[in-house]
Design a protein around this motif. Structure first.
Motif, short mmCIF file in Angstrom:
data_model
loop_
_atom_site.label_atom_id
_atom_site.label_comp_id
_atom_site.label_asym_id
_atom_site.label_seq_id
_atom_site.Cartn_x
_atom_site.Cartn_y
_atom_site.Cartn_z
N LEU A 79 -46.61 29.78 -4.39
CA LEU A 79 -47.35 30.75 -3.48
C LEU A 79 -46.26 31.64 -2.96
O LEU A 79 -46.68 32.88 -2.60
N PHE A 80 -45.25 31.36 -2.62
CA PHE A 80 -44.08 32.13 -2.17
C PHE A 80 -43.92 33.31 -3.10
O PHE A 80 -43.83 34.60 -2.72
N TRP A 81 -43.73 32.87 -4.47
CA TRP A 81 -43.42 33.75 -5.44
C TRP A 81 -44.60 34.66 -5.84
O TRP A 81 -44.46 35.88 -6.31
N LYS A 82 -45.78 34.15 -5.69
CA LYS A 82 -46.81 35.06 -5.76
C LYS A 82 -46.86 36.18 -4.58
O LYS A 82 -47.21 37.06 -4.82
N SER A 83 -46.62 35.64 -3.42
CA SER A 83 -46.53 36.74 -2.49
C SER A 83 -45.29 37.74 -2.53
O SER A 83 -45.62 39.10 -2.34
N VAL A 84 -44.22 37.26 -3.20
CA VAL A 84 -43.04 38.28 -3.56
C VAL A 84 -44.02 39.34 -4.67
O VAL A 84 -43.43 40.53 -4.57
N TYR A 85 -44.65 38.81 -5.78
CA TYR A 85 -45.20 39.55 -6.77
C TYR A 85 -46.26 40.81 -6.20
O TYR A 85 -46.25 41.84 -6.38
N ASN A 86 -47.00 40.23 -5.15
CA ASN A 86 -48.06 41.01 -4.49
C ASN A 86 -47.21 42.03 -3.79
O ASN A 86 -47.76 43.15 -3.87
N THR A 87 -46.11 41.81 -2.89
CA THR A 87 -45.33 42.70 -2.25
C THR A 87 -44.79 43.69 -3.12
O THR A 87 -45.03 44.77 -2.83
N SER A 258 -55.81 32.87 3.48
CA SER A 258 -56.39 31.78 2.71
C SER A 258 -56.59 32.10 1.24
O SER A 258 -56.87 31.21 0.65
N ARG A 259 -56.34 33.35 0.89
CA ARG A 259 -56.50 33.64 -0.54
C ARG A 259 -55.14 34.16 -0.92
O ARG A 259 -54.34 34.80 0.02
N ASP A 260 -54.73 34.34 -2.19
CA ASP A 260 -53.46 34.72 -2.34
C ASP A 260 -53.69 36.19 -3.41
O ASP A 260 -52.50 36.55 -3.91
N ALA A 262 -53.61 39.33 -2.24
CA ALA A 262 -53.03 40.24 -1.50
C ALA A 262 -52.17 39.73 -0.47
O ALA A 262 -51.67 40.54 0.47
N LEU A 263 -51.76 38.45 -0.36
CA LEU A 263 -50.73 37.80 0.25
C LEU A 263 -49.39 38.33 0.17
O LEU A 263 -48.81 38.14 -1.05
N THR A 264 -48.99 38.96 1.08
CA THR A 264 -47.59 39.51 1.02
C THR A 264 -46.44 38.50 1.63
O THR A 264 -47.13 37.45 2.33
N VAL A 265 -45.18 38.87 1.57
CA VAL A 265 -44.26 37.74 2.08
C VAL A 265 -44.28 37.68 3.47
O VAL A 265 -43.98 36.64 4.23
N VAL A 266 -44.42 38.82 4.23
CA VAL A 266 -44.66 38.92 5.75
C VAL A 266 -45.88 37.86 6.04
O VAL A 266 -45.73 37.35 7.14
N MET A 267 -46.97 37.96 5.38
CA MET A 267 -48.04 37.29 5.83
C MET A 267 -47.98 35.71 5.30
O MET A 267 -48.68 34.96 5.98
N TYR A 268 -47.04 35.37 4.35
CA TYR A 268 -46.79 34.23 4.09
C TYR A 268 -45.95 33.50 5.13
O TYR A 268 -46.07 32.29 5.48
N LEU A 269 -44.91 34.05 5.64
CA LEU A 269 -44.09 33.46 6.68
C LEU A 269 -44.81 33.56 7.97
O LEU A 269 -44.88 32.63 8.71
N TYR A 270 -45.94 34.53 8.10
CA TYR A 270 -46.87 34.50 9.47
C TYR A 270 -47.52 33.19 9.16
O TYR A 270 -47.84 32.43 10.42
N ARG A 271 -48.05 32.85 8.01
CA ARG A 271 -49.24 31.74 7.91
C ARG A 271 -48.26 30.58 8.30
O ARG A 271 -49.05 29.53 8.78
N ASP A 272 -47.24 30.33 7.77
CA ASP A 272 -46.39 29.39 8.07
C ASP A 272 -46.00 28.84 9.54
O ASP A 272 -45.83 27.83 9.97
N ALA A 273 -45.74 29.89 9.95
CA ALA A 273 -45.46 29.81 11.71
C ALA A 273 -46.44 29.79 12.51
O ALA A 273 -46.43 28.86 13.21
N PHE A 274 -47.58 30.53 12.51
CA PHE A 274 -48.60 30.42 13.25
C PHE A 274 -49.87 29.93 12.71
O PHE A 274 -50.88 29.62 13.59
N ARG A 275 -49.94 29.41 11.57
CA ARG A 275 -51.16 28.84 10.82
C ARG A 275 -50.73 27.16 10.98
O ARG A 275 -51.71 26.40 10.98
N ILE A 276 -49.69 26.91 10.30
CA ILE A 276 -49.49 25.57 10.12
C ILE A 276 -48.18 25.07 10.70
O ILE A 276 -47.80 23.86 10.68
N SER A 277 -47.73 25.93 11.93
CA SER A 277 -46.90 25.53 12.78
C SER A 277 -45.45 25.09 12.03
O SER A 277 -44.81 23.93 12.51
#
Length: 315
Positions: A79-87, A258-260, A262-277
């Protein structure tokens, strides 16, 4: 006994040194608010994020040192590499066209015989100062999944099927990149226009005498003289594209995390920090993103500068 003249001279020097010291202290006091604010909201969060990248922490309990484990988790996550690709894709689709179109628009705004210049300048810059919420609402209506939405209606006129803009892979990318293009086009146009204002009209007059048309003037005079401004906009656009967050998050809403599509890298790290702590992996993502930004910006600058030197040798 020390002569009176020597005493007066010593007192004068002490007073002079004291005045210089006071001036130096007052100068540091004047600039100190910037450094204090920068240390609180800039330097400290950056250093703390670097520290967290090597910790396992949910934001509440005790920290646990895990070394490079967070980086391993991130770099092995598809999913991280998918976010890199999207970005990267959103960055190319949203920022590259605006640089080209912004340069052309700035050239026309700089024409001496153009009427209502101030009106066009304000109109072009308006999207940049428009509220992001209002922009998202308007584009949500334009790119609605309904068959009667504006964009679906227009593409239906040329025989294309309606598109689910918020759920399809390329539909979401096209809608978001269009939003990015519309919002930031005026910003780059004004920068290019300011650069064109610094170019002497004598160069254009000489080109007219030699028989150069507008396209040739743009190619051989305007673009070479705008090289510092082009490098500036390329740098800012690259950094902004790698940090894309607001447009996809507001346009897609809760589905953005919750979908991938248009998930960007910043959205990915935001999800890790504030969605799954998971602040450790989020900080590791931020460090990796920083490395990406530095690398992509350096590559972009090298390509732009190399193109400028190549054009210079041809000229």
């Amino acid at each position: 006994m020390i002569p009176l003249e020597v005493k007066k001279d010593t007192v004068y020097r002490k007073r002079s040194l004291s005045e210089k010291t006071k001036d130096m202290i007052s100068g540091y006091l004047y600039v100190s608010p910037f450094f204090v604010i920068f240390a609180i909201i800039g330097l400290y969060p950056a250093l703390f994020s670097l520290f967290l990248a090597f910790q396992k922490w949910n934001g509440m309990g005790e920290m646990e040192f895990v070394g490079l484990a967070n980086f391993k988790v991130i770099l092995t996550d598809p999913l991280f590499w998918k976010s890199v690709y999207n970005t990267i894709v959103l960055g190319i689709m949203g920022t590259a066209p605006q640089l080209v179109v912004g340069l052309v628009l700035a050239f026309f705004l700089n024409l001496t015989y153009l009427r209502f210049k101030n009106f066009f300048r304000i109109t072009i810059f308006m999207p940049y100062i428009t509220s992001m919420v209002a922009v998202a609402l308007v584009f949500s209506v334009f790119f609605s999944n309904n068959d009667t939405a504006l964009v679906n209606y227009l593409i239906g006129l040329i025989g294309m099927d309606p598109v689910n803009w918020k759920t399809s892979e390329w539909g979401a990318k096209i809608a978001i990149s269009t939003m990015v293009f519309w919002r930031w086009l005026g910003y780059n146009t004004i920068i290019f226009f300011a650069g064109m204002q610094s170019i002497s009209n004598d160069l254009y007059e000489a080109a007219k005498i030699d028989g150069a048309n507008k396209l040739q003037q743009l190619r051989y005079i305007t673009i070479p003289m705008l090289k510092p401004f082009i490098l500036l906009t390329v740098f800012f656009s690259t950094v902004g594209a790698m940090q894309l967050f607001t447009e996809p998050a507001v346009f897609l809403g809760n589905a953005a995390f919750s979908r991938d599509e248009a998930l960007t890298v910043v959205m990915y790290l935001y999800r890790d920090a504030f969605r799954i702590s998971s602040f450790g992996t989020a900080s590791a993502s931020a460090i990796i993103l920083l490395i990406f930004i530095v690398g992509v910006s350096a590559l972009n600058m090298m390509i732009t500068q190399g193109y400028g030197r190549k054009r210079g040798r041809k000229g």
